[in-house]
Scaffold this motif. Structure first.
Motif, PDB file in Angstrom:
ATOM      1  N   TRP A 295      58.836  44.025  70.382  1.00 38.74           N
ATOM      2  CA  TRP A 295      59.718  44.900  69.666  1.00 38.74           C
ATOM      3  C   TRP A 295      59.385  44.818  68.233  1.00 38.74           C
ATOM      4  CZ3 TRP A 295      62.839  43.055  65.367  1.00 38.74           C
ATOM      5  CH2 TRP A 295      63.520  43.745  64.845  1.00 38.74           C
TER       6      TRP A 295
ATOM      7  N   LYS B 212      55.977  47.060  67.834  1.00 37.44           N
ATOM      8  CA  LYS B 212      56.022  48.453  68.194  1.00 37.44           C
ATOM      9  C   LYS B 212      55.689  49.396  66.803  1.00 37.44           C
ATOM     10  CE  LYS B 212      58.584  48.916  72.507  1.00 37.44           C
ATOM     11  NZ  LYS B 212      59.232  49.809  73.106  1.00 37.44           N
ATOM     12  N   GLY B 213      54.936  50.360  67.056  1.00 37.52           N
ATOM     13  CA  GLY B 213      54.760  51.399  66.008  1.00 37.52           C
ATOM     14  C   GLY B 213      55.770  51.895  65.304  1.00 37.52           C
ATOM     15  N   ARG B 214      56.871  52.176  65.992  1.00 29.58           N
ATOM     16  CA  ARG B 214      57.918  53.173  65.398  1.00 29.58           C
ATOM     17  C   ARG B 214      58.802  52.094  64.469  1.00 29.58           C
ATOM     18  NH1 ARG B 214      62.075  53.785  70.370  1.00 29.58           N
ATOM     19  NH2 ARG B 214      62.045  51.671  71.202  1.00 29.58           N
ATOM     20  N   ARG B 215      58.526  50.826  64.544  1.00 26.23           N
ATOM     21  CA  ARG B 215      59.307  49.937  63.565  1.00 26.23           C
ATOM     22  C   ARG B 215      58.286  49.652  62.392  1.00 26.23           C
ATOM     23  NH1 ARG B 215      64.389  49.172  63.803  1.00 26.23           N
ATOM     24  NH2 ARG B 215      63.965  47.365  62.739  1.00 26.23           N
ATOM     25  N   ARG B 216      57.266  50.132  62.352  1.00 22.92           N
ATOM     26  CA  ARG B 216      56.280  49.780  61.162  1.00 22.92           C
ATOM     27  C   ARG B 216      56.788  50.224  59.791  1.00 22.92           C
ATOM     28  NH1 ARG B 216      50.093  49.980  61.474  1.00 22.92           N
ATOM     29  NH2 ARG B 216      50.625  48.040  62.456  1.00 22.92           N
ATOM     30  N   ASP B 217      57.129  51.485  59.772  1.00 24.85           N
ATOM     31  CA  ASP B 217      57.643  51.996  58.532  1.00 24.85           C
ATOM     32  C   ASP B 217      59.022  51.041  58.142  1.00 24.85           C
ATOM     33  OD1 ASP B 217      55.901  54.130  58.539  1.00 24.85           O
ATOM     34  OD2 ASP B 217      57.402  55.368  59.551  1.00 24.85           O
TER      35      ASP B 217
END
Length: 59
Positions: free
Chosen positions: A24, A27-32
């Motif tokens: 979790w 994951k790339g979408r949580r990076r920001d």
């Protein structure tokens, strides 16, 4: 259920939960969101002015 089997099951469940958290977090979408949270300690906030003490309050 034998105590050792229960301990083994708990260890396996803990490992799966840990791996789930790692997936979790990476994951790339949580990076920001994580990058923004990492910069919070360096945010340029104004420091509050120290409170002025009255001469007779602490005596």
């Amino acid at each position: 259920m034998e105590l050792n089997a229960l301990r083994s099951a708990m260890t396996l469940i803990s490992l799966l939960v840990f791996l789930g958290i790692v997936v979790w977090a990476w994951k790339g979408r949580r990076r920001d969101a994580f990058d923004a949270a990492a910069q919070l300690p360096f945010a340029d906030d104004e420091t509050p002015e120290p409170a002025q003490r009255s001469q007779g309050a602490n005596q």
